[in-house]
Design a protein around this motif. Sequence first.
Motif, PDB file in Angstrom:
ATOM      1  N   PHE A  85      33.157  44.936  33.484  1.00  0.00           N
ATOM      2  CA  PHE A  85      32.939  43.952  32.660  1.00  0.00           C
ATOM      3  C   PHE A  85      32.617  42.844  34.357  1.00  0.00           C
ATOM      4  CE2 PHE A  85      35.626  43.483  29.106  1.00  0.00           C
ATOM      5  CZ  PHE A  85      34.961  44.382  28.269  1.00  0.00           C
ATOM      6  N   ALA A  86      33.210  44.037  35.463  1.00  0.00           N
ATOM      7  CA  ALA A  86      32.863  42.574  37.511  1.00  0.00           C
ATOM      8  C   ALA A  86      31.355  42.503  37.080  1.00  0.00           C
ATOM      9  CB  ALA A  86      33.409  43.307  38.047  1.00  0.00           C
ATOM     10  N   LYS A  87      30.496  43.498  36.959  1.00  0.00           N
ATOM     11  CA  LYS A  87      29.456  43.595  36.679  1.00  0.00           C
ATOM     12  C   LYS A  87      28.417  41.950  36.301  1.00  0.00           C
ATOM     13  CE  LYS A  87      29.367  48.108  38.091  1.00  0.00           C
ATOM     14  NZ  LYS A  87      29.980  48.350  38.174  1.00  0.00           N
ATOM     15  N   ASP A  88      29.209  42.044  34.907  1.00  0.00           N
ATOM     16  CA  ASP A  88      28.274  40.839  34.317  1.00  0.00           C
ATOM     17  C   ASP A  88      28.511  39.496  34.819  1.00  0.00           C
ATOM     18  OD1 ASP A  88      26.734  39.134  31.859  1.00  0.00           O
ATOM     19  OD2 ASP A  88      28.692  40.434  30.279  1.00  0.00           O
ATOM     20  N   ASP A  89      27.880  38.021  34.476  1.00  0.00           N
ATOM     21  CA  ASP A  89      28.339  37.405  34.587  1.00  0.00           C
ATOM     22  C   ASP A  89      29.131  36.390  33.967  1.00  0.00           C
ATOM     23  OD1 ASP A  89      28.951  34.502  36.514  1.00  0.00           O
ATOM     24  OD2 ASP A  89      26.904  33.571  35.579  1.00  0.00           O
ATOM     25  N   ALA A  90      29.140  36.654  32.779  1.00  0.00           N
ATOM     26  CA  ALA A  90      30.008  36.290  31.234  1.00  0.00           C
ATOM     27  C   ALA A  90      30.968  36.921  31.466  1.00  0.00           C
ATOM     28  CB  ALA A  90      29.363  36.464  30.172  1.00  0.00           C
ATOM     29  N   THR A  91      31.266  38.711  31.311  1.00  0.00           N
ATOM     30  CA  THR A  91      32.817  39.047  31.339  1.00  0.00           C
ATOM     31  C   THR A  91      32.944  38.520  32.970  1.00  0.00           C
ATOM     32  OG1 THR A  91      31.248  40.943  31.608  1.00  0.00           O
ATOM     33  CG2 THR A  91      32.000  39.671  29.537  1.00  0.00           C
ATOM     34  N   ALA A  92      33.281  38.079  33.209  1.00  0.00           N
ATOM     35  CA  ALA A  92      33.520  38.780  35.074  1.00  0.00           C
ATOM     36  C   ALA A  92      34.689  37.868  35.115  1.00  0.00           C
ATOM     37  CB  ALA A  92      32.916  37.685  36.328  1.00  0.00           C
ATOM     38  N   ASN A  93      35.649  36.472  34.464  1.00  0.00           N
ATOM     39  CA  ASN A  93      36.703  36.370  34.027  1.00  0.00           C
ATOM     40  C   ASN A  93      37.717  37.171  33.454  1.00  0.00           C
ATOM     41  OD1 ASN A  93      35.605  34.133  35.554  1.00  0.00           O
ATOM     42  ND2 ASN A  93      35.545  32.495  34.018  1.00  0.00           N
ATOM     43  N   ILE A  94      36.819  38.375  32.929  1.00  0.00           N
ATOM     44  CA  ILE A  94      37.875  38.954  32.121  1.00  0.00           C
ATOM     45  C   ILE A  94      37.947  39.936  33.081  1.00  0.00           C
ATOM     46  CG2 ILE A  94      37.741  40.541  29.830  1.00  0.00           C
ATOM     47  CD1 ILE A  94      36.477  38.658  28.370  1.00  0.00           C
ATOM     48  N   ALA A  95      36.965  40.853  33.887  1.00  0.00           N
ATOM     49  CA  ALA A  95      37.049  41.558  34.917  1.00  0.00           C
ATOM     50  C   ALA A  95      38.675  41.088  36.097  1.00  0.00           C
ATOM     51  CB  ALA A  95      36.065  42.069  35.455  1.00  0.00           C
ATOM     52  N   ASP A  96      38.130  39.870  36.149  1.00  0.00           N
ATOM     53  CA  ASP A  96      39.974  39.550  36.788  1.00  0.00           C
ATOM     54  C   ASP A  96      40.652  39.690  36.674  1.00  0.00           C
ATOM     55  OD1 ASP A  96      40.323  38.523  39.879  1.00  0.00           O
ATOM     56  OD2 ASP A  96      39.561  36.284  39.169  1.00  0.00           O
ATOM     57  N   ALA A  97      41.135  39.120  35.097  1.00  0.00           N
ATOM     58  CA  ALA A  97      42.244  39.052  34.915  1.00  0.00           C
ATOM     59  C   ALA A  97      42.886  40.837  34.433  1.00  0.00           C
ATOM     60  CB  ALA A  97      41.684  38.286  33.236  1.00  0.00           C
ATOM     61  N   LEU A  98      41.515  41.647  34.405  1.00  0.00           N
ATOM     62  CA  LEU A  98      42.362  42.889  33.714  1.00  0.00           C
ATOM     63  C   LEU A  98      42.498  43.012  35.102  1.00  0.00           C
ATOM     64  CD1 LEU A  98      39.507  44.121  31.239  1.00  0.00           C
ATOM     65  CD2 LEU A  98      42.277  43.851  31.024  1.00  0.00           C
ATOM     66  N   LEU A  99      42.023  43.402  36.485  1.00  0.00           N
ATOM     67  CA  LEU A  99      42.406  43.726  37.819  1.00  0.00           C
ATOM     68  C   LEU A  99      43.320  43.120  38.419  1.00  0.00           C
ATOM     69  CD1 LEU A  99      38.561  43.216  39.941  1.00  0.00           C
ATOM     70  CD2 LEU A  99      39.938  45.926  38.428  1.00  0.00           C
ATOM     71  N   ALA A 100      43.603  41.552  37.720  1.00  0.00           N
ATOM     72  CA  ALA A 100      45.367  41.572  38.268  1.00  0.00           C
ATOM     73  C   ALA A 100      46.585  42.119  37.323  1.00  0.00           C
ATOM     74  CB  ALA A 100      45.320  39.779  38.004  1.00  0.00           C
ATOM     75  N   LEU A 101      46.051  42.715  36.390  1.00  0.00           N
ATOM     76  CA  LEU A 101      47.224  42.927  35.456  1.00  0.00           C
ATOM     77  C   LEU A 101      47.292  44.622  35.670  1.00  0.00           C
ATOM     78  CD1 LEU A 101      48.987  43.564  32.915  1.00  0.00           C
ATOM     79  CD2 LEU A 101      46.793  44.631  31.968  1.00  0.00           C
ATOM     80  N   LEU A 102      46.614  45.221  36.540  1.00  0.00           N
ATOM     81  CA  LEU A 102      46.331  46.446  36.856  1.00  0.00           C
ATOM     82  C   LEU A 102      47.004  46.603  38.597  1.00  0.00           C
ATOM     83  CD1 LEU A 102      42.664  47.393  37.050  1.00  0.00           C
ATOM     84  CD2 LEU A 102      44.703  48.978  35.254  1.00  0.00           C
ATOM     85  N   GLU A 103      46.903  45.520  39.111  1.00  0.00           N
ATOM     86  CA  GLU A 103      47.437  45.673  40.123  1.00  0.00           C
ATOM     87  C   GLU A 103      49.120  45.119  39.906  1.00  0.00           C
ATOM     88  OE1 GLU A 103      45.519  42.039  42.111  1.00  0.00           O
ATOM     89  OE2 GLU A 103      44.063  42.802  42.427  1.00  0.00           O
ATOM     90  N   GLU A 104      49.921  44.318  38.887  1.00  0.00           N
ATOM     91  CA  GLU A 104      50.992  43.968  38.277  1.00  0.00           C
ATOM     92  C   GLU A 104      51.538  45.133  38.469  1.00  0.00           C
ATOM     93  OE1 GLU A 104      52.708  41.707  34.307  1.00  0.00           O
ATOM     94  OE2 GLU A 104      50.951  40.582  35.528  1.00  0.00           O
ATOM     95  N   LEU A 105      50.967  46.380  37.797  1.00  0.00           N
ATOM     96  CA  LEU A 105      51.267  47.191  37.713  1.00  0.00           C
ATOM     97  C   LEU A 105      51.133  48.391  38.566  1.00  0.00           C
ATOM     98  CD1 LEU A 105      49.998  47.425  33.453  1.00  0.00           C
ATOM     99  CD2 LEU A 105      52.211  47.145  34.043  1.00  0.00           C
ATOM    100  N   GLY A 106      50.600  48.012  39.509  1.00  0.00           N
ATOM    101  CA  GLY A 106      50.965  48.721  40.432  1.00  0.00           C
ATOM    102  C   GLY A 106      49.742  49.947  41.044  1.00  0.00           C
TER     103      GLY A 106
END
Length: 186
Positions: A85-106
């Motif tokens: 999703f990070a590569k697509d303009d329409a879904t980059a916000n979803i990718a950002d939220a998923l990355l935040a979740l991954l960071e939260e989980l270490g």
Amino acid sequence: ARDLMRRRAARGDWRGVLEQWHMQEATVDLRPRAVAALLADALRRAPFAVPGDVAAAFRAAVSAAAPGEEVTSVLTVVSALGSAFAKDDATANIADALLALLEELGQPAEQSVYTSIMLVQLKRRDPEAVVATAARISATQTPCVCAILGAAAAQRGDFAASLAELRRAASQLGDGAGADAMLLPP
């Protein structure tokens, strides 16, 4: 639940796929690649998907998973979706939220995923978001990231900071002595 999701996807009912997933999120096994692919398609084709809701649903899936292999498999799906999703303009916000979740989980994602999100943010002319995403990168910033930060500084109108970032990128590429020569005409 998986069969119902597949039937809805076959009809093109992407909203129904997501609704079914939200209703059954704790019980749907995310390990099979088919479910992950189905979910990825539904999220891509559903512009109404709210990034926070998607991340919350995956957070619930991680919480419901048994420790060990199940959590790892869910995190693998989250990481793969974030990368896609990070590569697509329409879904980059979803990718950002998923990355935040991954960071939260270490489990931070690779730097290339952050770079892809930064490029989308730069395209959207959101230099503050670019800087915020760059701050989340845990590894040393590559010349590519420095160049993106330089472009973001230029978008803000801070040309001194832009030149400083470009010099930093050039110094990482070469021996450092020729950085000014690469950036400035004679």
